[in-house]
Write a protein that holds these residues in place. Structure first.
Motif, PDB file in Angstrom:
ATOM      1  N   GLY A  89       7.720  24.081 -21.283  1.00  0.00           N
ATOM      2  CA  GLY A  89       6.590  23.456 -22.334  1.00  0.00           C
ATOM      3  C   GLY A  89       5.372  24.217 -21.982  1.00  0.00           C
ATOM      4  O   GLY A  89       4.029  23.613 -22.596  1.00  0.00           O
ATOM      5  N   LYS A  90       5.077  25.057 -21.042  1.00  0.00           N
ATOM      6  CA  LYS A  90       3.682  25.174 -20.988  1.00  0.00           C
ATOM      7  C   LYS A  90       3.272  26.552 -22.194  1.00  0.00           C
ATOM      8  O   LYS A  90       3.409  27.291 -23.028  1.00  0.00           O
ATOM      9  N   GLY A  91       1.932  26.222 -22.039  1.00  0.00           N
ATOM     10  CA  GLY A  91       1.133  27.418 -23.443  1.00  0.00           C
ATOM     11  C   GLY A  91       1.212  28.831 -23.373  1.00  0.00           C
ATOM     12  O   GLY A  91       0.477  29.198 -22.255  1.00  0.00           O
TER      13      GLY A  91
ATOM     14  N   PRO B 178      -2.671  29.145 -26.869  1.00  0.00           N
ATOM     15  CA  PRO B 178      -3.733  29.462 -26.099  1.00  0.00           C
ATOM     16  C   PRO B 178      -2.932  28.845 -24.653  1.00  0.00           C
ATOM     17  O   PRO B 178      -2.388  27.794 -24.679  1.00  0.00           O
ATOM     18  N   SER B 179      -3.559  29.261 -23.704  1.00  0.00           N
ATOM     19  CA  SER B 179      -2.960  29.336 -22.341  1.00  0.00           C
ATOM     20  C   SER B 179      -2.944  28.019 -21.511  1.00  0.00           C
ATOM     21  O   SER B 179      -2.071  27.167 -20.588  1.00  0.00           O
ATOM     22  N   HIS B 180      -3.786  26.882 -22.131  1.00  0.00           N
ATOM     23  CA  HIS B 180      -4.277  25.823 -21.733  1.00  0.00           C
ATOM     24  C   HIS B 180      -3.581  24.378 -22.330  1.00  0.00           C
ATOM     25  O   HIS B 180      -3.148  23.259 -21.407  1.00  0.00           O
ATOM     26  N   ALA B 181      -2.486  24.759 -23.086  1.00  0.00           N
ATOM     27  CA  ALA B 181      -1.748  23.886 -24.259  1.00  0.00           C
ATOM     28  C   ALA B 181      -0.696  23.088 -23.038  1.00  0.00           C
ATOM     29  O   ALA B 181      -0.024  24.696 -21.967  1.00  0.00           O
ATOM     30  N   GLN B 182      -0.214  22.557 -23.141  1.00  0.00           N
ATOM     31  CA  GLN B 182       0.955  22.175 -22.796  1.00  0.00           C
ATOM     32  C   GLN B 182       1.854  20.989 -23.133  1.00  0.00           C
ATOM     33  O   GLN B 182       1.534  20.116 -23.889  1.00  0.00           O
TER      34      GLN B 182
END
Length: 101
Positions: A74-76, A79-83
């Motif tokens: 579920g990790k973005g 963008p990498s900050h999404a979850q």
């Protein structure tokens, strides 16, 4: 709540995803190389349906605006900050079961 039957193995072809409902929660279910993964169906950006997104390996791209998530966690990705929440999945015979716990 425990595990809930959401699909048959044959319902989700390898390299694809779909949307299923688990006791009122929309869940995106994916088949990556014969292993099933489940994440929340709603993209963090604008609520796009992740179960309708294109799957490339273990990364799904939201069909609305292109945000990407690793379906195994579920990790973005971008963008990498999404979850988004990820859920436990198990296969029993031909049945795919998901737990929101």
């Amino acid at each position: 709540m425990g595990f809930v039957k959401v699909a048959k193995v044959s319902d989700v072809s390898e390299g694809t995803g779909t949307m299923v409902s688990v006791e009122g929660t929309e869940v995106a279910l994916f088949n990556v190389g014969g292993t099933f993964y489940a994440i929340n169906n709603t993209c963090m950006h604008r609520g796009g349906p992740l179960g309708e997104g294109m799957l490339d390996g273990n990364v799904v791209t939201c069909p609305w605006h292109g945000w990407q998530y690793d379906v195994t966690s579920g990790k973005g990705v971008s963008p990498s900050h999404a979850q988004v929440p990820s859920y436990k999945v198990k296969v029993e015979g031909e049945d795919v079961l998901v737990s929101l716990d």
